[in-house]
Enzyme design. Structure first.
Site, PDB file in Angstrom:
ATOM      1  N   ASP A 114      16.653  33.362  26.368  1.00  0.00           N
ATOM      2  CA  ASP A 114      17.748  32.975  25.468  1.00  0.00           C
ATOM      3  C   ASP A 114      17.597  31.481  25.201  1.00  0.00           C
ATOM      4  O   ASP A 114      16.810  30.793  25.858  1.00  0.00           O
ATOM      5  CB  ASP A 114      19.103  33.286  26.133  1.00  0.00           C
ATOM      6  CG  ASP A 114      20.281  32.830  25.284  1.00  0.00           C
ATOM      7  OD1 ASP A 114      20.319  33.156  24.084  1.00  0.00           O
ATOM      8  OD2 ASP A 114      21.168  32.114  25.803  1.00  0.00           O
ATOM      9  N   SER A 115      18.411  30.979  24.266  1.00  0.00           N
ATOM     10  CA  SER A 115      18.379  29.543  23.989  1.00  0.00           C
ATOM     11  C   SER A 115      18.969  28.732  25.146  1.00  0.00           C
ATOM     12  O   SER A 115      18.801  27.520  25.193  1.00  0.00           O
ATOM     13  CB  SER A 115      19.187  29.253  22.723  1.00  0.00           C
ATOM     14  OG  SER A 115      20.539  29.608  22.934  1.00  0.00           O
ATOM     15  N   TYR A 171      20.105  27.668  18.875  1.00  0.00           N
ATOM     16  CA  TYR A 171      19.195  28.298  17.930  1.00  0.00           C
ATOM     17  C   TYR A 171      19.927  28.646  16.627  1.00  0.00           C
ATOM     18  O   TYR A 171      19.301  28.781  15.577  1.00  0.00           O
ATOM     19  CB  TYR A 171      18.639  29.603  18.513  1.00  0.00           C
ATOM     20  CG  TYR A 171      17.502  29.458  19.515  1.00  0.00           C
ATOM     21  CD1 TYR A 171      17.131  28.222  20.036  1.00  0.00           C
ATOM     22  CD2 TYR A 171      16.798  30.584  19.950  1.00  0.00           C
ATOM     23  CE1 TYR A 171      16.092  28.110  20.959  1.00  0.00           C
ATOM     24  CE2 TYR A 171      15.773  30.487  20.860  1.00  0.00           C
ATOM     25  CZ  TYR A 171      15.410  29.253  21.369  1.00  0.00           C
ATOM     26  OH  TYR A 171      14.387  29.173  22.277  1.00  0.00           O
ATOM     27  N   GLY A 172      21.234  28.834  16.725  1.00  0.00           N
ATOM     28  CA  GLY A 172      22.023  29.318  15.587  1.00  0.00           C
ATOM     29  C   GLY A 172      21.785  28.610  14.269  1.00  0.00           C
ATOM     30  O   GLY A 172      21.602  29.258  13.235  1.00  0.00           O
ATOM     31  N   CYS A 208      19.092  37.143  23.105  1.00  0.00           N
ATOM     32  CA  CYS A 208      19.666  36.173  22.170  1.00  0.00           C
ATOM     33  C   CYS A 208      19.759  36.892  20.829  1.00  0.00           C
ATOM     34  O   CYS A 208      18.743  37.391  20.318  1.00  0.00           O
ATOM     35  CB  CYS A 208      18.746  34.964  22.066  1.00  0.00           C
ATOM     36  SG  CYS A 208      19.197  33.785  20.783  1.00  0.00           S
ATOM     37  N   ASN A 209      20.948  36.984  20.283  1.00  0.00           N
ATOM     38  CA  ASN A 209      21.125  37.681  19.006  1.00  0.00           C
ATOM     39  C   ASN A 209      20.401  36.960  17.875  1.00  0.00           C
ATOM     40  O   ASN A 209      19.838  37.587  16.984  1.00  0.00           O
ATOM     41  CB  ASN A 209      22.611  37.786  18.672  1.00  0.00           C
ATOM     42  CG  ASN A 209      23.334  38.777  19.560  1.00  0.00           C
ATOM     43  OD1 ASN A 209      23.522  39.922  19.193  1.00  0.00           O
ATOM     44  ND2 ASN A 209      23.708  38.361  20.759  1.00  0.00           N
ATOM     45  N   THR A 210      20.451  35.623  17.925  1.00  0.00           N
ATOM     46  CA  THR A 210      19.832  34.843  16.854  1.00  0.00           C
ATOM     47  C   THR A 210      18.323  35.098  16.827  1.00  0.00           C
ATOM     48  O   THR A 210      17.749  35.378  15.773  1.00  0.00           O
ATOM     49  CB  THR A 210      20.109  33.341  17.062  1.00  0.00           C
ATOM     50  OG1 THR A 210      21.496  33.175  17.321  1.00  0.00           O
ATOM     51  CG2 THR A 210      19.716  32.526  15.868  1.00  0.00           C
ATOM     52  N   GLU A 216      27.379  25.912  26.857  1.00  0.00           N
ATOM     53  CA  GLU A 216      26.296  25.119  27.449  1.00  0.00           C
ATOM     54  C   GLU A 216      26.838  23.939  28.263  1.00  0.00           C
ATOM     55  O   GLU A 216      26.188  23.454  29.169  1.00  0.00           O
ATOM     56  CB  GLU A 216      25.322  24.627  26.359  1.00  0.00           C
ATOM     57  CG  GLU A 216      24.492  25.737  25.742  1.00  0.00           C
ATOM     58  CD  GLU A 216      23.466  26.356  26.705  1.00  0.00           C
ATOM     59  OE1 GLU A 216      22.792  25.601  27.427  1.00  0.00           O
ATOM     60  OE2 GLU A 216      23.355  27.602  26.716  1.00  0.00           O
ATOM     61  N   CYS A 263      26.889  37.349  20.124  1.00  0.00           N
ATOM     62  CA  CYS A 263      26.102  36.224  20.650  1.00  0.00           C
ATOM     63  C   CYS A 263      26.239  36.342  22.159  1.00  0.00           C
ATOM     64  O   CYS A 263      27.351  36.540  22.669  1.00  0.00           O
ATOM     65  CB  CYS A 263      26.667  34.891  20.155  1.00  0.00           C
ATOM     66  SG  CYS A 263      25.957  33.447  20.995  1.00  0.00           S
ATOM     67  N   THR A 264      25.114  36.236  22.858  1.00  0.00           N
ATOM     68  CA  THR A 264      25.165  36.488  24.311  1.00  0.00           C
ATOM     69  C   THR A 264      25.929  35.404  25.075  1.00  0.00           C
ATOM     70  O   THR A 264      26.287  35.595  26.229  1.00  0.00           O
ATOM     71  CB  THR A 264      23.747  36.633  24.880  1.00  0.00           C
ATOM     72  OG1 THR A 264      22.962  35.502  24.477  1.00  0.00           O
ATOM     73  CG2 THR A 264      23.092  37.911  24.369  1.00  0.00           C
ATOM     74  N   HIS A 265      26.192  34.276  24.418  1.00  0.00           N
ATOM     75  CA  HIS A 265      27.013  33.246  25.074  1.00  0.00           C
ATOM     76  C   HIS A 265      28.500  33.637  25.101  1.00  0.00           C
ATOM     77  O   HIS A 265      29.247  33.152  25.944  1.00  0.00           O
ATOM     78  CB  HIS A 265      26.917  31.919  24.316  1.00  0.00           C
ATOM     79  CG  HIS A 265      25.672  31.121  24.596  1.00  0.00           C
ATOM     80  ND1 HIS A 265      24.427  31.491  24.132  1.00  0.00           N
ATOM     81  CD2 HIS A 265      25.493  29.964  25.278  1.00  0.00           C
ATOM     82  CE1 HIS A 265      23.532  30.580  24.513  1.00  0.00           C
ATOM     83  NE2 HIS A 265      24.157  29.648  25.210  1.00  0.00           N
TER      84      HIS A 265
HETATM   85  N1  DGL Z   1      22.868  33.311  22.856  1.00  0.00           N
HETATM   86  C1  DGL Z   1      22.378  33.054  21.530  1.00  0.00           C
HETATM   87  C2  DGL Z   1      22.707  34.260  20.640  1.00  0.00           C
HETATM   88  O1  DGL Z   1      22.978  35.334  21.158  1.00  0.00           O
HETATM   89  C3  DGL Z   1      22.926  31.747  21.062  1.00  0.00           C
HETATM   90  C4  DGL Z   1      22.074  31.118  20.022  1.00  0.00           C
HETATM   91  C5  DGL Z   1      22.225  29.615  19.904  1.00  0.00           C
HETATM   92  O2  DGL Z   1      21.649  28.921  20.731  1.00  0.00           O
HETATM   93  O3  DGL Z   1      22.858  29.167  18.946  1.00  0.00           O
HETATM   94  O4  DGL Z   1      22.672  34.184  19.442  1.00  0.00           O
END
Ligand code: DGL
Length: 269
Positions: free
Chosen positions: A10-11, A42-43, A74-76, A153, A185-187
């Site tokens: 993930d990011s 990453y978004g 990570c969804n992105t 974060e 988003c996994t966050h």
């Molecule tokens: N956890 C990432 C997701 O699911 C976050 C991406 C990011 O860093 O913006 O999209």
């Protein structure tokens, strides 16, 4: 039986929600986690950037740990780079979009559904396309929620500033009276309480972590790659950010000690 580890990335910290679900379901699987904290979020990044980062991480996990499966937690990165990763590598690659859409379709109450995610995920149209196919009768509202990832974060999951931002960004979801909302988003599962306080008890929040863990298990079993027995396996954590910080915030988010966190420095970062 194949005892090589499953690689997850993930990011930053978001993919830990997926790692936790995989570890709950398959405690015998060795896991290697990579959080790209030096390059989050990453978004807002372009498809080219997210693809290049994802490729670099996948190569590192394959070369260094000989992983038997890659989980794009990570969804992105799933929305922007999954087809490229699947084409590039011989090992199975699992992303978040398909399990996420499935979890939302299965758990939705009523016809008004929603997805929140990063600008990259929502802008890609990945959920819109998938849900139009598997839940065509539902009314879908999608909203980008830039800024949420940064709160996670920092380990800040319940502050007043977060609430103010959530009230503003979740307005389209509130106005559309969404009944079931996917945290795309996994966050975001780390922010579930704050999001729920803003939306109220009528909105059911759905996380895709568990469904992704089921997808991982299904694919491992189908490909005869599962570690079916033995002691609870080890988990290796890696970060491109500061390992002490990763351990400190990881403990605050997950409530467990991440022990030794391996540091990876990208050239030029
Ligand atoms: N956890 C990432 C997701 O699911 C976050 C991406 C990011 O860093 O913006 O999209």
């Amino acid at each position: 039986m194949d005892t090589r580890p499953v690689g997850i990335f993930d990011s930053g910290f978001g993919g830990l929600t997926v790692l936790r679900a995989i570890n709950d379901l398959m405690p015998n699987e060795r896991l290697v986690y990579f959080g790209d904290s030096a390059r989050y979020p990453y978004g807002p990044k372009t498809r080219e950037q997210v693809s290049a980062y994802s490729l670099q991480i996948a190569e590192l996990l394959i070369e260094r740990y000989d992983i038997k499966m890659l989980v794009v937690a990570c969804n992105t990165a799933s929305a922007q780079a999954l087809p490229m990763l699947e084409e590039r590598f011989a090992i199975p690659v699992v992303g978040m979009i398909e399990p996420g859409a499935r979890a939302l379709a299965m758990q939705s109450m009523g016809e008004r559904i929603g997805v929140i995610g990063t600008v990259g995920t929502i802008g890609s149209g990945a959920y819109q396309t998938r849900l139009a196919r598997i839940a065509p009768k539902k009314r879908l509202v999608c909203a980008a929620t830039p800024g949420f990832v940064e709160f996670v974060e920092r380990g800040e999951t319940g502050s007043d500033q977060l609430k103010v931002l959530a009230e503003r960004l979740l307005r389209p979801v509130i106005d559309a009276k969404v009944q079931t909302l996917l945290l795309g988003c996994t966050h975001y599962p780390f922010l579930a309480r704050a999001i729920s306080e803003v939306l109220g008890p009528e909105t059911l929040l759905v996380s895709s972590s568990e469904e992704t863990a089921f997808e991982v298990r299904g694919q491992l079993l189908d490909a005869a790659l599962a570690t079916e027995a033995g002691e609870p396996a080890d988990i290796v954590y890696m970060t491109s950010g500061d390992p002490d910080e990763f351990r400190r915030i990881g403990r605050c988010l997950l409530g467990i000690d991440l022990r030794d966190v391996v540091s990876v420095k990208w050239a030029g970062e």
